[in-house]
Design a protein around this motif. Structure first.
Motif, PDB file in Angstrom:
ATOM      1  N   UNK A  41       3.991   9.799 -13.210  1.00  0.00           N
ATOM      2  CA  UNK A  41       2.822   8.857 -13.418  1.00  0.00           C
ATOM      3  C   UNK A  41       3.093   7.285 -13.160  1.00  0.00           C
ATOM      4  N   UNK A  42       4.237   6.729 -13.134  1.00  0.00           N
ATOM      5  CA  UNK A  42       4.932   5.217 -13.089  1.00  0.00           C
ATOM      6  C   UNK A  42       3.945   5.712 -11.336  1.00  0.00           C
ATOM      7  N   UNK A  43       4.523   6.351 -10.683  1.00  0.00           N
ATOM      8  CA  UNK A  43       3.859   6.357  -9.364  1.00  0.00           C
ATOM      9  C   UNK A  43       2.725   6.256  -9.092  1.00  0.00           C
ATOM     10  N   UNK A  44       1.948   7.002 -10.120  1.00  0.00           N
ATOM     11  CA  UNK A  44       0.677   7.539  -9.292  1.00  0.00           C
ATOM     12  C   UNK A  44      -0.160   5.915  -9.528  1.00  0.00           C
ATOM     13  N   UNK A  45       0.950   5.275 -10.371  1.00  0.00           N
ATOM     14  CA  UNK A  45      -0.004   3.902 -11.151  1.00  0.00           C
ATOM     15  C   UNK A  45       0.656   3.040 -10.276  1.00  0.00           C
ATOM     16  N   UNK A  46       0.944   3.010  -9.427  1.00  0.00           N
ATOM     17  CA  UNK A  46       1.397   1.883  -8.326  1.00  0.00           C
ATOM     18  C   UNK A  46       1.291   2.365  -7.179  1.00  0.00           C
ATOM     19  N   UNK A  47       0.222   1.329  -6.625  1.00  0.00           N
ATOM     20  CA  UNK A  47       0.258   1.645  -5.148  1.00  0.00           C
ATOM     21  C   UNK A  47       1.438   1.751  -4.550  1.00  0.00           C
ATOM     22  N   UNK A  48       1.839   0.507  -4.711  1.00  0.00           N
ATOM     23  CA  UNK A  48       2.851   0.198  -3.983  1.00  0.00           C
ATOM     24  C   UNK A  48       4.450   0.940  -3.700  1.00  0.00           C
ATOM     25  N   UNK A  49       3.864   1.409  -4.809  1.00  0.00           N
ATOM     26  CA  UNK A  49       5.496   2.676  -4.618  1.00  0.00           C
ATOM     27  C   UNK A  49       5.323   3.616  -4.076  1.00  0.00           C
ATOM     28  N   UNK A  50       5.845   3.794  -3.046  1.00  0.00           N
ATOM     29  CA  UNK A  50       5.706   5.175  -2.138  1.00  0.00           C
ATOM     30  C   UNK A  50       5.873   6.463  -2.528  1.00  0.00           C
ATOM     31  N   UNK A  51       6.618   6.813  -3.169  1.00  0.00           N
ATOM     32  CA  UNK A  51       7.156   8.304  -3.914  1.00  0.00           C
ATOM     33  C   UNK A  51       8.749   7.763  -4.476  1.00  0.00           C
TER      34      UNK A  51
ATOM     35  N   UNK B 209       0.691  -1.443  -0.037  1.00  0.00           N
ATOM     36  CA  UNK B 209      -0.079   0.353   0.083  1.00  0.00           C
ATOM     37  C   UNK B 209       0.884   1.327   0.233  1.00  0.00           C
ATOM     38  N   UNK B 210       2.343   1.454  -0.202  1.00  0.00           N
ATOM     39  CA  UNK B 210       3.030   2.404   0.133  1.00  0.00           C
ATOM     40  C   UNK B 210       3.012   2.228   1.441  1.00  0.00           C
ATOM     41  N   UNK B 211       3.185   4.058   1.115  1.00  0.00           N
ATOM     42  CA  UNK B 211       3.399   5.113   2.796  1.00  0.00           C
ATOM     43  C   UNK B 211       2.264   5.589   3.255  1.00  0.00           C
ATOM     44  N   UNK B 212       2.722   5.841   4.479  1.00  0.00           N
ATOM     45  CA  UNK B 212       1.197   5.791   5.633  1.00  0.00           C
ATOM     46  C   UNK B 212       2.193   6.678   6.594  1.00  0.00           C
ATOM     47  N   UNK B 213       1.356   8.415   6.466  1.00  0.00           N
ATOM     48  CA  UNK B 213       1.608   8.931   7.243  1.00  0.00           C
ATOM     49  C   UNK B 213       0.826   9.865   8.334  1.00  0.00           C
TER      50      UNK B 213
ATOM     51  N   UNK C 243      -1.636   8.688   9.925  1.00  0.00           N
ATOM     52  CA  UNK C 243      -2.189   7.018   9.606  1.00  0.00           C
ATOM     53  C   UNK C 243      -2.322   7.597   8.073  1.00  0.00           C
ATOM     54  N   UNK C 244      -2.828   8.268   7.143  1.00  0.00           N
ATOM     55  CA  UNK C 244      -2.919   8.606   6.806  1.00  0.00           C
ATOM     56  C   UNK C 244      -2.474   8.550   5.044  1.00  0.00           C
ATOM     57  N   UNK C 245      -3.098   7.524   3.818  1.00  0.00           N
ATOM     58  CA  UNK C 245      -2.119   7.435   2.792  1.00  0.00           C
ATOM     59  C   UNK C 245      -1.062   8.691   2.295  1.00  0.00           C
ATOM     60  N   UNK C 246      -0.074   8.372   2.033  1.00  0.00           N
ATOM     61  CA  UNK C 246       0.539   9.552   1.084  1.00  0.00           C
ATOM     62  C   UNK C 246       1.649   9.250   0.523  1.00  0.00           C
ATOM     63  N   UNK C 247       1.662   9.735  -0.979  1.00  0.00           N
ATOM     64  CA  UNK C 247       2.932   9.823  -1.972  1.00  0.00           C
ATOM     65  C   UNK C 247       3.823  11.402  -1.311  1.00  0.00           C
ATOM     66  N   UNK C 248       5.419  10.443  -0.990  1.00  0.00           N
ATOM     67  CA  UNK C 248       6.153  11.112  -0.795  1.00  0.00           C
ATOM     68  C   UNK C 248       6.828  12.086  -2.064  1.00  0.00           C
ATOM     69  N   UNK C 249       7.003  13.353  -2.014  1.00  0.00           N
ATOM     70  CA  UNK C 249       6.988  14.310  -3.350  1.00  0.00           C
ATOM     71  C   UNK C 249       8.576  14.529  -2.735  1.00  0.00           C
ATOM     72  N   UNK C 250       9.268  13.857  -3.298  1.00  0.00           N
ATOM     73  CA  UNK C 250      10.422  14.289  -2.838  1.00  0.00           C
ATOM     74  C   UNK C 250      11.237  14.654  -3.909  1.00  0.00           C
ATOM     75  N   UNK C 251      12.633  15.522  -3.108  1.00  0.00           N
ATOM     76  CA  UNK C 251      13.921  16.318  -4.456  1.00  0.00           C
ATOM     77  C   UNK C 251      14.867  15.135  -3.629  1.00  0.00           C
ATOM     78  N   UNK C 252      16.274  15.922  -4.240  1.00  0.00           N
ATOM     79  CA  UNK C 252      17.062  15.487  -3.645  1.00  0.00           C
ATOM     80  C   UNK C 252      18.042  17.036  -3.847  1.00  0.00           C
ATOM     81  N   UNK C 253      18.974  17.172  -2.661  1.00  0.00           N
ATOM     82  CA  UNK C 253      19.580  18.364  -2.059  1.00  0.00           C
ATOM     83  C   UNK C 253      20.671  18.034  -2.267  1.00  0.00           C
TER      84      UNK C 253
END
Length: 820
Positions: free
Chosen positions: A533-543, A276-280, A282-292
Motif C-alpha cells: 500500500x505504501x508503494x502504491x501511494x507513492x509514485x517515486x518509490x520504485x517497488x 516517477x519510480x521505475x521504467x522498463x 519505456x513503461x512505468x512499472x512497479x518492482x514486485x520482488x522477493x528475496x531468496x
C-alpha cells in the motif's frame, strides 16, 4: 553452466586421510559423488548445533577427481571453474596448491596448465573444504562443492573465460545497438593475425547481424576489441516474454577455427527516476520482488534447476517479477533460468564487509567466536576478486538490473546508529514505525563530529562501488540500508545510485523530502498489505523486495528447536503456498484470485465489538504486522456452534459468501482497510462457497468439511525427466476423504516407494518445525501433504507410490519416463 561439464565421478570423504592432495593417495574407500554436492543436508538435525545455520553440521571434507591428460589438453591452456564451494576451499592439482578460495559464493577460476602431467598420464584434483566454522553465517549455507564445475580448454590465442561483455546502449522499436567488448590474448610464441567474427542470432535462430575484423596481436600481449552491431526491429526481453538473442564470437587463424564463445543477451532498457519510480522498456512499472536465499529446502544448497524452476513458476504465478539474491551472488545456472523465465534480478555481493556480524543475534553484534567467524576476516584481501569475478561471469545476463554491494552493513559500523535518536537498536526495533527522533540536522551534526576509524562505511562503500563501475556502468549500484537516516549523513548512500530501504517504509516521504535526487525503493519488506500500500501511494518509490519469497533453512532464532528455518516466505520449505502467497497474488496478479482461510474467533486477530461487529483486537494492528502471517487454516472443520472467522484474500470487488447454499452476506473490498474480507459465523459442517466478482468475471471457491482419511493421492509435476542432475520429478502426496476432498487438518506417516533406477533426493512436508531427516522415504505429513524429490539414474521407467501401513492405505501409482 558454460564450459565442459566436470561433475561426474568425484570421490568424497569427511575423514582426514593422509596426504589427500597427492596423486597416489588411496581414495578407493571414499564415496563416489556427483556434483553439485552438499554434505550438511545429508545429516539428521541436531539440537546441540546452531539455529543460525539450521541445526546441521559442518566439518572438513575432501573431494578428489582423477583424470588423464588427453590429447585435446596438450598445447592448450587448461582452466577449471568452480561455481561455488562452501567454503574456505584449498584446491590442489597433483599435490600443488593452486588456490585458496575462502568466499563460499563467488566463482573460482583456476588455471592448471603448468601442474598437469604429460599426455596420457594421470592427474588428480583435490579440494579441501574447511567448514569447521559451522555457524559462520546467519542462514543455512550447505557444505562442499555445492555448485557445478566446468573445464575450459583454451588455445594459446584465446578469449579468456568471461572475456566477452555485451551491452545494448541504444534501443528503440526500429533498431537496437549491440556493443560487444572482447578481450583477446596471445600467449603463443609468435605474432598472430587472426580474424574475429561476431554473429548475432534472433530468438528464432535467424541471423540478425554479422561483423568481422582482422587484427595483429604480438606474442605475449592482449587487446580489447569493440564491435558495434545494429539490429533491426529488435525483439525486446520482456518480463512477460523473455526473448533471448545469441551472440557467437569466433577466432579464426589461418583458416582454422580456434575458439567459439557463445553468450545469450537480451535487448531491454530501464531507468530509475527519483520522482516517477521505475521504467522498463519505456513503461512505468512497479518492482514486485522477493528475496531468496540459495537453499532448496530438502536438497540443501545443491539445488537441481528443476527445483528452482518449480519454485520460480509459482512466484511468477503470484505476480512476482523480480528476485534479490539475499545476501550473496547466485549460481550461473540460476541466472540463466531467470533470463529464460523473465525475472529481474538484483545480485548482491556481501553480507559482511570489514567487520563481522554476530550470527546468533542479527542486528545486535554481541560476540563472534571460533564457530561463528564469517567472511569479514578475508574481506580486505579477497573482496575485489570476489566481486569482479562475479561480475565478469554475470554481466551479460539481461535479468540483472541492479548490483547490490551489501546487506544491512550498518549493523557492523554501529557508531552511526545512535545519532538517529533510536536507542536500544535491534532487528525488531522501534525504527520500524517511527520517524527518527533526531532531526536531519542533528543527525548530520552528530555524525560530522565522529572521529574517523581505520575503516568507515562510506569509504568502504566507495571502494566497492568503484570496483563495480570498473566493469559495468549500465546498471545502478545499490545496497540494502537498515538505517537510511544515518546512512544518508555518513556518506554511505552518497556512494550509491539508488537507496535501498530495509523495513523503512515509514521514511519514504522523509527520504524524498530531504534527498529528492536519489531514487528510492524497498529492498527488504515484510509480506504484508501495508508494505505494498505504501508503494502504491507513492509514485517515486520504485517497488519492493519482500522478505521472503520462499522459506529458507537457518536464521531460526524466533523459537527454539525444532524450528529449523525462517517462516517468513510466501512459499514454505517444500514450495507449497502459504496464506501470504495468496494475499500477494491478489495484490500483484491481474488474474481474478480468491482464497479462503479460517480460524476460531478466540485465536484470531479479531473480537466482537459491543455493537456486534467483527473488529481487530488491536485497532489498526494490520498496519504494524511484520514478517510472519497470522495463524489461519485452509479447512472447515471445527466444533459445532464454535464461532469461526472466515477470511478471504482476493482482488475481486465484491464477494458473496454462502454456507450450505444459504447466503450469509455480500461484502465489498473497499470496505476493508486491511484488504482482507472477513466474516464470523457459527460452525456447522458442510460447505463454504465464495463467489467473487472481478469486473465482468466471476470466480468461485469452496471449502468443505472433511471426514477421516480415506485414501492417499499422489501426483507428479512432470511425467518425463532426463538422466541429468538438474532434471527431477516432484512427487506431491495429499490425504483425501471418502468424497475425494483434500484434507488439511489431519496427518499420517507415509512411506514413499520408487521402483526403477532412481535416487530419492529427499522428503519434506514444508513445515519449518519439521526435523524428520530429509534423506529418508518416511515422512509424517503437515496439513495433510508431503513432498518427495526424485532423480532418474538410468533410462527407463519409474513407478512411484506412497503408503501408510498404520491405516492400510496405498496410493495411486504415477509412472515417470526417464530419458537419456
Amino acid at each position: 553452466m558454460r564450459g565442459i561439464p566436470w561433475n561426474e565421478d568425484w570421490r568424497f570423504t569427511l575423514e582426514e586421510p593422509e596426504a589427500p592432495h597427492l596423486l597416489h593417495t588411496d581414495d578407493s574407500t571414499w564415496r563416489t559423488v556427483q556434483l553439485p554436492h552438499d554434505w550438511s543436508v545429508e545429516f539428521p538435525f541436531d539440537p546441540e548445533l546452531e539455529a543460525s545455520t539450521g541445526y546441521l553440521p559442518g566439518g572438513t571434507g575432501w573431494y578428489r577427481k582423477r583424470f588423464i591428460t588427453s590429447p585435446e589438453m596438450t598445447g592448450q591452456k587448461v582452466f577449471l571453474n568452480f561455481d561455488g564451494i562452501y567454503n574456505r576451499a584449498s584446491i590442489y592439482c597433483n599435490g600443488s596448491l593452486v588456490r585458496f578460495h575462502p568466499f563460499g559464493y563467488s566463482p573460482c577460476l583456476i588455471e592448471i596448465t603448468d601442474q598437469l602431467n604429460g599426455a596420457g598420464e594421470e592427474n588428480v584434483i583435490a579440494v579441501k573444504v574447511d567448514r569447521t566454522r559451522y555457524a559462520d553465517s546467519r542462514w543455512y549455507t550447505g557444505s562442499g562443492i555445492y555448485r557445478k564445475v566446468a573445464l575450459h580448454l583454451l588455445p594459446q590465442l584465446h578469449i579468456p573465460v568471461w572475456g566477452t561483455y555485451h551491452t545494448t546502449p541504444r534501443l528503440d522499436d526500429e533498431k537496437g545497438t549491440l556493443l560487444s567488448r572482447i578481450q583477446l590474448n596471445n600467449d603463443s610464441d609468435d605474432q598472430k593475425i587472426p580474424e574475429i567474427r561476431i554473429t548475432v542470432y534472433r530468438p528464432d535462430g535467424q541471423q540478425a547481424a554479422f561483423q568481422t575484423r582482422v587484427i595483429a596481436i604480438p606474442s605475449g600481449e592482449g587487446v580489447k576489441l569493440e564491435f558495434e552491431l545494429e539490429i533491426s526491429q529488435p525483439q525486446r526481453w520482456e518480463i512477460e516474454d523473455a526473448r533471448l538473442y545469441k551472440v557467437v564470437t569466433v577466432i579464426i587463424d589461418n583458416g582454422k577455427v580456434l575458439q567459439e564463445v557463445e553468450e545469450r543477451i537480451g535487448f531491454r532498457d530501464f531507468r530509475f527516476d527519483s520522482d516517477k519510480g521505475f521504467f522498463f522498456n519505456g513503461r512505468s512499472m512497479k518492482i514486485k520482488g522477493v528475496n531468496l536465499h540459495h537453499d532448496g529446502g530438502m536438497v540443501g544448497a545443491a539445488v537441481p534447476l528443476d527445483v528452482w524452476r518449480r519454485r520460480l513458476q509459482k512466484l511468477k504465478a503470484c505476480g512476482c517479477n523480480a528476485i534479490r539474491t539475499a545476501h550473496n551472488p547466485a549460481s550461473e545456472d540460476f541466472l540463466d533460468l531467470c533470463d529464460e523465465m523473465g525475472f529481474l534480478v538484483q545480485e548482491e555481493f556481501f553480507d559482511e564487509w570489514d567487520y563481522p556480524k554476530d550470527k546468533r543475534y542479527n542486528g545486535n553484534e554481541q560476540s563472534v567466536d571460533d564457530i561463528t567467524q564469517g567472511h569479514a576476516e578475508f574481506f580486505r584481501e579477497y573482496a575485489q576478486a570476489d566481486l569482479q569475478d562475479t561480475m565478469r561471469r554475470d554481466r551479460n545476463h539481461p535479468c540483472i538490473f541492479q548490483w547490490s554491494i551489501g546487506n544491512e552493513i550498518e549493523w557492523t559500523y554501529p557508531k552511526y546508529n545512535a545519532a538517529t535518536g533510536y536507542f536500544g537498536m535491534s532487528a525488531s526495533g522501534n525504527y520500524f514505525w517511527t520517524l527518527p527522533p533526531n532531526s536531519k540536522e542533528t543527525i548530520s551534526e552528530l555524525i560530522s563530529r565522529m572521529p574517523r576509524d581505520r575503516y568507515d562505511i562510506d569509504t568502504t562503500a566507495g571502494m566497492l562501488v568503484r570496483w563495480t563501475k570498473e566493469l559495468d556502468t549500465t546498471r545502478p549500484v545499490t545496497a540494502n540500508c537498515i538505517l537510511p537516516s544515518a546512512s544518508y549523513e555518513s556518506g554511505y548512500i552518497d556512494q550509491l545510485d539508488l537507496a535501498g530501504y530495509s523495513y523503512r517504509r515509514v521514511i519514504y516521504d522523509y527520504g524524498k523530502r530531504y534527498y529528492p535526487d536519489k531514487p528510492i525503493m524497498g529492498t527488504e519488506n515484510v509480506a504484508q498489505w501495508h508494505e505494498w500500500k505504501a508503494v502504491l501511494e507513492r509514485e517515486h518509490v520504485a517497488g519492493i523486495f519482500l522478505w521472503t519469497g520462499i522459506d529458507h533453512m537457518g536464521e531460526a532464532r524466533r523459537k527454539p528447536f525444532p524450528l529449523k528455518g525462517s517462516e517468513a516466505g510466501l512459499l514454505d520449505l517444500a514450495g507449497f503456498d502459504k496464506p501470504s502467497y495468496h494475499m500477494f497474488k491478489s495484490l500483484w496478479s491481474e488474474e481474478p484470485h480468491l482464497y479462503i482461510a479460517t480460524q476460531t474467533l478466540e485465536k484470531s486477530l479479531y473480537q466482537m465489538s459491543a455493537s456486534g461487529e467483527l473488529v481487530e483486537r488491536i485497532e489498526g494492528g494490520w498496519q504494524e504486522r511484520v514478517w510472519f502471517w497470522h495463524d489461519v487454516f485452509a479447512h472447515w472443520n471445527y466444533c459445532d456452534e464454535e464461532q469461526v472467522v472466515v477470511e478471504m484474500y482476493s482482488n475481486c470487488e465484491e464477494i458473496c459468501l454462502y454456507h450450505n447454499d444459504r447466503l450469509i452476506s455480500v461484502q465489498r473490498l473497499r470496505d476493508f482497510e486491511d484488504h482482507i474480507y472477513k466474516w464470523v459465523l457459527p460452525f456447522a459442517a458442510g460447505e463454504l462457497k465464495a463467489v467473487g466478482r472481478c469486473g465482468d468475471q466471476e470466480i468461485v471457491e469452496r471449502l468443505r468439511t472433511v471426514g477421516p482419511v480415506h485414501r492417499i493421492q499422489i501426483e507428479v509435476d512432470q511425467e518425463q525427466v532426463k538422466v541429468d542432475a538438474d532434471s527431477v520429478v516432484h512427487v506431491t502426496a495429499n490425504l483425501l476423504d471418502a468424497n475425494g476432498t483434500i484434507i488439511r487438518n489431519q496427518n499420517l506417516c507415509l512411506h514413499f516407494q520408487v521402483e526403477g533406477e532412481a535416487r530419492i533426493l529427499g522428503v519434506d512436508n514444508g513445515s519449518a518445525d519439521n526435523v524428520q531427516p530429509f534423506q529418508s522415504t518416511r515422512l509424517v505429513t503437515d496439513q495433510g501433504r508431503g513432498l518427495m524429490i526424485v532423480q532418474g539414474l538410468r533410462p527407463g521407467t519409474l513407478m512411484v507410490r506412497a503408503s501408510c501401513a498404520d491405516h492400510h492405505l496405498v496410493s495411486n501409482t504415477c509412472i515417470v519416463k526417464v530419458n537419456a
